[in-house]
Design an enzyme around this catalytic site. Structure first.
Site, PDB file in Angstrom:
ATOM      1  N   CYS A  14       0.864  -1.180   0.000  1.00 53.96           N
ATOM      2  CA  CYS A  14       0.000   0.000   0.000  1.00 53.96           C
ATOM      3  C   CYS A  14       0.903   1.234   0.000  1.00 53.96           C
ATOM      4  O   CYS A  14       2.122   1.128  -0.078  1.00 53.96           O
ATOM      5  CB  CYS A  14      -0.985  -0.002   1.175  1.00 53.96           C
ATOM      6  SG  CYS A  14      -0.258   0.211   2.805  1.00 53.96           S
ATOM      7  N   ASN A  17       2.583   1.549   4.070  1.00 50.25           N
ATOM      8  CA  ASN A  17       2.984   0.334   4.778  1.00 50.25           C
ATOM      9  C   ASN A  17       2.815   0.462   6.290  1.00 50.25           C
ATOM     10  O   ASN A  17       3.609  -0.051   7.063  1.00 50.25           O
ATOM     11  CB  ASN A  17       4.420  -0.057   4.411  1.00 50.25           C
ATOM     12  CG  ASN A  17       4.821  -1.461   4.832  1.00 50.25           C
ATOM     13  OD1 ASN A  17       5.971  -1.692   5.170  1.00 50.25           O
ATOM     14  ND2 ASN A  17       3.903  -2.401   4.819  1.00 50.25           N
ATOM     15  N   CYS A  19      -0.864   0.797   7.420  1.00 51.75           N
ATOM     16  CA  CYS A  19      -2.288   0.521   7.659  1.00 51.75           C
ATOM     17  C   CYS A  19      -2.735  -0.743   6.936  1.00 51.75           C
ATOM     18  O   CYS A  19      -2.748  -1.826   7.498  1.00 51.75           O
ATOM     19  CB  CYS A  19      -3.160   1.705   7.242  1.00 51.75           C
ATOM     20  SG  CYS A  19      -2.855   3.230   8.163  1.00 51.75           S
ATOM     21  N   ARG A  20      -3.092  -0.609   5.677  1.00 52.25           N
ATOM     22  CA  ARG A  20      -3.710  -1.706   4.934  1.00 52.25           C
ATOM     23  C   ARG A  20      -2.782  -2.895   4.708  1.00 52.25           C
ATOM     24  O   ARG A  20      -3.159  -4.041   4.968  1.00 52.25           O
ATOM     25  CB  ARG A  20      -4.231  -1.204   3.584  1.00 52.25           C
ATOM     26  CG  ARG A  20      -5.313  -0.169   3.713  1.00 52.25           C
ATOM     27  CD  ARG A  20      -5.667   0.448   2.382  1.00 52.25           C
ATOM     28  NE  ARG A  20      -4.556   1.252   1.872  1.00 52.25           N
ATOM     29  CZ  ARG A  20      -4.505   1.788   0.668  1.00 52.25           C
ATOM     30  NH1 ARG A  20      -5.506   1.594  -0.182  1.00 52.25           N
ATOM     31  NH2 ARG A  20      -3.475   2.514   0.294  1.00 52.25           N
ATOM     32  N   SER A  21      -1.586  -2.643   4.193  1.00 51.08           N
ATOM     33  CA  SER A  21      -0.695  -3.768   3.873  1.00 51.08           C
ATOM     34  C   SER A  21      -0.231  -4.488   5.133  1.00 51.08           C
ATOM     35  O   SER A  21      -0.123  -5.719   5.139  1.00 51.08           O
ATOM     36  CB  SER A  21       0.503  -3.302   3.041  1.00 51.08           C
ATOM     37  OG  SER A  21       1.254  -2.323   3.718  1.00 51.08           O
ATOM     38  N   ASP A 130      -7.991   3.456   1.923  1.00 50.20           N
ATOM     39  CA  ASP A 130      -6.953   3.780   2.908  1.00 50.20           C
ATOM     40  C   ASP A 130      -7.598   4.413   4.135  1.00 50.20           C
ATOM     41  O   ASP A 130      -8.079   5.552   4.074  1.00 50.20           O
ATOM     42  CB  ASP A 130      -5.942   4.740   2.288  1.00 50.20           C
ATOM     43  CG  ASP A 130      -4.685   4.867   3.122  1.00 50.20           C
ATOM     44  OD1 ASP A 130      -4.718   4.556   4.331  1.00 50.20           O
ATOM     45  OD2 ASP A 130      -3.653   5.291   2.564  1.00 50.20           O
TER      46      ASP A 130
END
Length: 182
Positions: A14, A17, A19-21, A130
């Site tokens: 993402c 690096n 939050c999402r990933s 995000d």
């Protein structure tokens, strides 16, 4: 004589690096551990931007992971590298901008399958928004990202297991050699 087992390998990517990933990475680690196949997987995450290199995941990411029983996850933000394209079987972006950024780093030697993690969402929500930017208008953003990443990682893992890959490389079934890549 059997060949040495090859690990399945997944890199989640993402923007930052944090939050999402990282959430998807922690979830997939958790799922393979529950299935007792963690030794057959290489799982990591990376960023397309340099802002958070060396940083831990966002505290809100960690709070949601812990609330959902994923404790002790550690990660240090890192940048997507050219080597990742031959090291990992799958590289998952979270949104279309991630895919564009991933494609800019991709090398001609790439062997990775690059796609949106959301392609595995049973609810057909392909983009994982995000939460770093959407939490201001949606206080439940981190929880929603967790839920979507969990659905996607579960479906992805089920797909890989159904396809018979499970980190075994080429397998024999009923005397017939089959490709691990389906």
């Amino acid at each position: 004589m059997a060949q040495e087992s090859k690990k399945n390998s997944v890199l989640f990517v993402c923007l930052g690096n944090i939050c999402r990933s990282t959430m998807a990475e922690a979830i997939l680690h958790h799922l393979v551990k529950e299935k007792k196949v963690q030794d057959k997987w290489l799982i990591d995450s990376a960023a397309t931007a340099t802002w958070n290199i060396g940083s831990p995941p966002d505290p809100r990411t960690m709070k949601v992971l812990e609330k959902n029983g994923i404790k002790g996850y550690r990660h240090e933000g890192r940048l997507l590298t050219r080597e990742d394209f031959t090291k990992f079987d799958y590289i998952f972006g979270m949104d279309d901008d991630n895919l564009i950024d991933i494609d800019e780093v991709k090398t001609p030697q790439s062997t990775a399958k690059i796609e949106l993690l959301g392609m595995y969402d049973p609810q057909k929500v392909k983009i994982i928004e995000d939460p770093y930017y959407t939490v201001h208008t949606n206080k439940n953003a981190f929880n929603e990202v967790y839920d979507q990443c969990f659905r996607c990682c579960t479906a992805f893992l089920d797909t890989v297991v159904v396809d018979g890959k499970q980190g075994e490389g080429d397998q024999e079934e009923d005397g017939n050699k089959t490709s691990a890549n389906g």
